[in-house]
Design a protein around this motif. Structure first.
Motif, short mmCIF file in Angstrom:
data_model
loop_
_atom_site.label_atom_id
_atom_site.label_comp_id
_atom_site.label_asym_id
_atom_site.label_seq_id
_atom_site.Cartn_x
_atom_site.Cartn_y
_atom_site.Cartn_z
N ALA A 146 0.68 -1.33 0.00
CA ALA A 146 -0.02 -0.22 0.00
C ALA A 146 0.79 1.42 -0.09
CB ALA A 146 -0.73 0.11 1.24
N LYS A 147 2.41 1.73 0.43
CA LYS A 147 3.21 2.54 0.52
C LYS A 147 3.41 3.11 -1.33
CE LYS A 147 7.07 3.63 2.79
NZ LYS A 147 8.32 3.43 4.15
N PRO A 148 3.47 4.11 -0.85
CA PRO A 148 3.62 4.13 -2.43
C PRO A 148 5.28 4.59 -3.24
CG PRO A 148 2.70 6.52 -1.23
CD PRO A 148 2.71 5.06 -0.52
N LYS A 149 5.06 3.99 -3.86
CA LYS A 149 6.69 4.34 -4.42
C LYS A 149 7.38 4.99 -4.84
CE LYS A 149 6.86 -0.30 -6.28
NZ LYS A 149 7.27 -1.32 -7.44
N PRO A 150 8.62 6.10 -4.13
CA PRO A 150 8.99 7.20 -4.57
C PRO A 150 8.84 7.71 -5.80
CG PRO A 150 10.66 5.84 -3.18
CD PRO A 150 9.06 4.92 -3.38
N ALA A 151 9.07 8.58 -6.16
CA ALA A 151 9.07 9.05 -7.69
C ALA A 151 10.82 9.15 -8.66
CB ALA A 151 8.36 10.82 -7.99
N ALA A 152 10.72 9.21 -9.40
CA ALA A 152 11.60 8.19 -9.91
C ALA A 152 12.44 9.78 -10.43
CB ALA A 152 11.83 7.75 -10.94
N LYS A 153 13.44 10.68 -10.05
CA LYS A 153 14.18 11.62 -9.80
C LYS A 153 15.36 11.28 -11.37
CE LYS A 153 11.78 13.62 -5.75
NZ LYS A 153 12.06 14.29 -4.25
N SER A 154 16.01 12.90 -11.59
CA SER A 154 17.67 12.91 -12.09
C SER A 154 17.95 14.40 -11.80
CB SER A 154 16.85 12.23 -13.51
OG SER A 154 17.39 11.94 -13.89
N ILE A 155 19.11 14.07 -11.47
CA ILE A 155 20.07 15.85 -10.93
C ILE A 155 20.45 15.66 -12.61
CG2 ILE A 155 21.78 13.84 -10.56
CD1 ILE A 155 22.76 16.40 -8.46
N VAL A 156 20.59 16.88 -13.32
CA VAL A 156 21.18 17.54 -14.28
C VAL A 156 21.94 18.84 -14.22
CG1 VAL A 156 19.97 18.71 -16.06
CG2 VAL A 156 18.86 16.80 -14.87
N THR A 157 22.70 18.64 -15.40
CA THR A 157 23.68 20.09 -14.86
C THR A 157 23.42 20.41 -16.33
OG1 THR A 157 25.66 18.75 -13.19
CG2 THR A 157 26.04 20.93 -14.88
N LEU A 158 22.83 21.73 -16.41
CA LEU A 158 22.41 22.41 -17.40
C LEU A 158 23.34 23.82 -17.43
CD1 LEU A 158 19.89 22.47 -19.55
CD2 LEU A 158 18.85 24.19 -18.25
N ASP A 159 24.03 23.88 -18.71
CA ASP A 159 24.78 24.58 -19.61
C ASP A 159 23.74 26.36 -20.30
OD1 ASP A 159 26.88 23.74 -18.56
OD2 ASP A 159 27.46 23.71 -20.33
N VAL A 160 24.03 27.41 -19.59
CA VAL A 160 23.43 28.27 -20.49
C VAL A 160 24.08 29.70 -20.98
CG1 VAL A 160 21.50 29.74 -20.41
CG2 VAL A 160 21.59 28.30 -18.93
N LYS A 161 23.93 29.74 -22.17
CA LYS A 161 25.34 30.35 -23.24
C LYS A 161 24.42 31.96 -23.57
CE LYS A 161 27.72 26.40 -25.38
NZ LYS A 161 28.03 25.92 -27.01
N LYS A 192 29.07 31.57 -19.33
CA LYS A 192 28.01 30.75 -19.36
C LYS A 192 27.39 30.54 -18.08
CE LYS A 192 29.78 25.40 -20.10
NZ LYS A 192 29.72 24.36 -21.17
N LEU A 193 26.75 29.94 -17.90
CA LEU A 193 26.10 29.79 -16.88
C LEU A 193 25.95 28.51 -16.82
CD1 LEU A 193 24.33 29.87 -14.42
CD2 LEU A 193 22.13 30.55 -15.39
N GLN A 194 26.35 27.76 -15.60
CA GLN A 194 26.52 26.46 -15.19
C GLN A 194 25.71 26.33 -14.12
OE1 GLN A 194 29.21 22.98 -14.51
NE2 GLN A 194 29.53 23.02 -16.55
N ILE A 195 24.14 25.28 -14.06
CA ILE A 195 23.43 25.61 -12.52
C ILE A 195 22.55 24.05 -12.44
CG2 ILE A 195 21.20 25.97 -14.66
CD1 ILE A 195 20.26 27.21 -12.34
N ASN A 196 22.69 23.83 -11.73
CA ASN A 196 22.31 22.43 -10.91
C ASN A 196 20.88 22.35 -10.69
OD1 ASN A 196 24.67 21.58 -11.22
ND2 ASN A 196 25.30 21.41 -9.49
N LEU A 197 19.82 21.11 -11.37
CA LEU A 197 18.47 21.42 -10.84
C LEU A 197 17.92 19.92 -11.40
CD1 LEU A 197 16.73 21.02 -13.74
CD2 LEU A 197 19.29 22.22 -14.20
N VAL A 198 17.24 19.57 -9.80
CA VAL A 198 16.46 18.52 -9.66
C VAL A 198 15.39 17.75 -10.61
CG1 VAL A 198 16.03 16.61 -7.72
CG2 VAL A 198 17.95 17.76 -7.57
N VAL A 199 14.90 17.01 -10.87
CA VAL A 199 13.22 17.17 -11.75
C VAL A 199 12.66 15.49 -11.29
CG1 VAL A 199 14.49 18.70 -13.39
CG2 VAL A 199 14.72 16.24 -13.91
N GLU A 200 11.75 15.90 -11.53
CA GLU A 200 11.05 14.35 -11.34
C GLU A 200 10.31 14.20 -12.61
OE1 GLU A 200 7.55 14.03 -9.29
OE2 GLU A 200 8.33 15.50 -7.14
N ASP A 201 11.45 12.18 -12.88
CA ASP A 201 11.39 12.81 -14.39
C ASP A 201 10.15 12.64 -14.87
OD1 ASP A 201 14.04 11.80 -14.00
OD2 ASP A 201 13.51 9.03 -14.24
#
Length: 208
Positions: free
Chosen positions: A115-130, A169-178
């Motif tokens: 009955a316990k919900p499974k945790p959502a799959a997540k990814s850590i991403v490093t994004l370059d913005v020029k 350039k900007l390099q920024i980290n982010l976490v997303v739910e897939d």
């Protein structure tokens, strides 16, 4: 200097000593030499690299994170008197009742687990913005990027990486739910700021 064989602990020690007064493997800006060492380390220690990047994203929350849990105290041993059969019941009867109780508890545990919900799959991403050029207002560009809000998106730490000719350039980290966030849609949203953003690129990505 080459740092690629991270199967040897000496390589880690040498790299740490080498970077004591340096920010990059070669020269004064990021290059393919840094990429090679980064990938070699990540391949040698994928779980550690994933954990380190994950915790780095939370650097702004360090002071507010909960304290470590104290280890649970061992259960007290039951009194020897519990082993005394005051009513003369047979060992077979005791074993049968114990097995029934064990089966009941196992069924309850499996029911709760299912009955316990499974945790959502997540990814850590490093994004370059020029940016477009050296005259682009980088702080306005950063503010525009972080102003983008999506369900399942958490912005992390950032840094400025020199590209040459005064451009950074900007390099920024982010976490997303897939299941909730499309990186392609996110890049499109960032690139809509045509006054500041020339292009975006995913520099690194790993599962949490």
């Amino acid at each position: 200097m080459s740092f690629t064989d991270f199967s040897k602990i000496e390589t880690l020690k040498e790299l740490n000593t080498f970077l004591a007064d340096k920010s990059y493997i070669e020269g004064t800006s990021a290059s393919q030499a840094d990429v090679s060492v980064y990938k070699a380390f990540q391949q040698a220690y994928p779980d550690f690299a994933r954990w380190f990047n994950h915790i780095a994203v939370k650097s702004g929350q360090f002071d507010s994170l909960p304290a470590a849990k104290a280890p649970a105290a061992p259960a007290e041993a039951e009194d020897d008197d519990d082993d005394v059969d005051l009513f003369g019941s047979s060992d077979e009867e005791v074993d049968e009742e114990a097995e029934k109780l064990k089966a009941k508890r196992l069924a309850e545990y499996n029911a709760k687990k299912a009955a316990k919900p499974k945790p959502a799959a997540k990814s850590i991403v490093t994004l370059d913005v020029k940016p477009w050029d050296d005259e682009t207002d980088l702080e306005e560009m950063l503010a525009g990027v972080k102003s983008i809000e999506m369900d399942g998106l958490v912005w992390g730490a950032h840094q400025w990486i020199p590209l040459g000719f005064g451009i950074k350039k900007l390099q920024i980290n982010l976490v997303v739910e897939d299941a909730k966030v499309s990186l392609e849609d996110l890049q499109v949203a960032i690139e809509e700021d045509e006054d500041h953003v020339q292009s975006t690129d995913i520099a690194a990505m790993s599962k949490l």
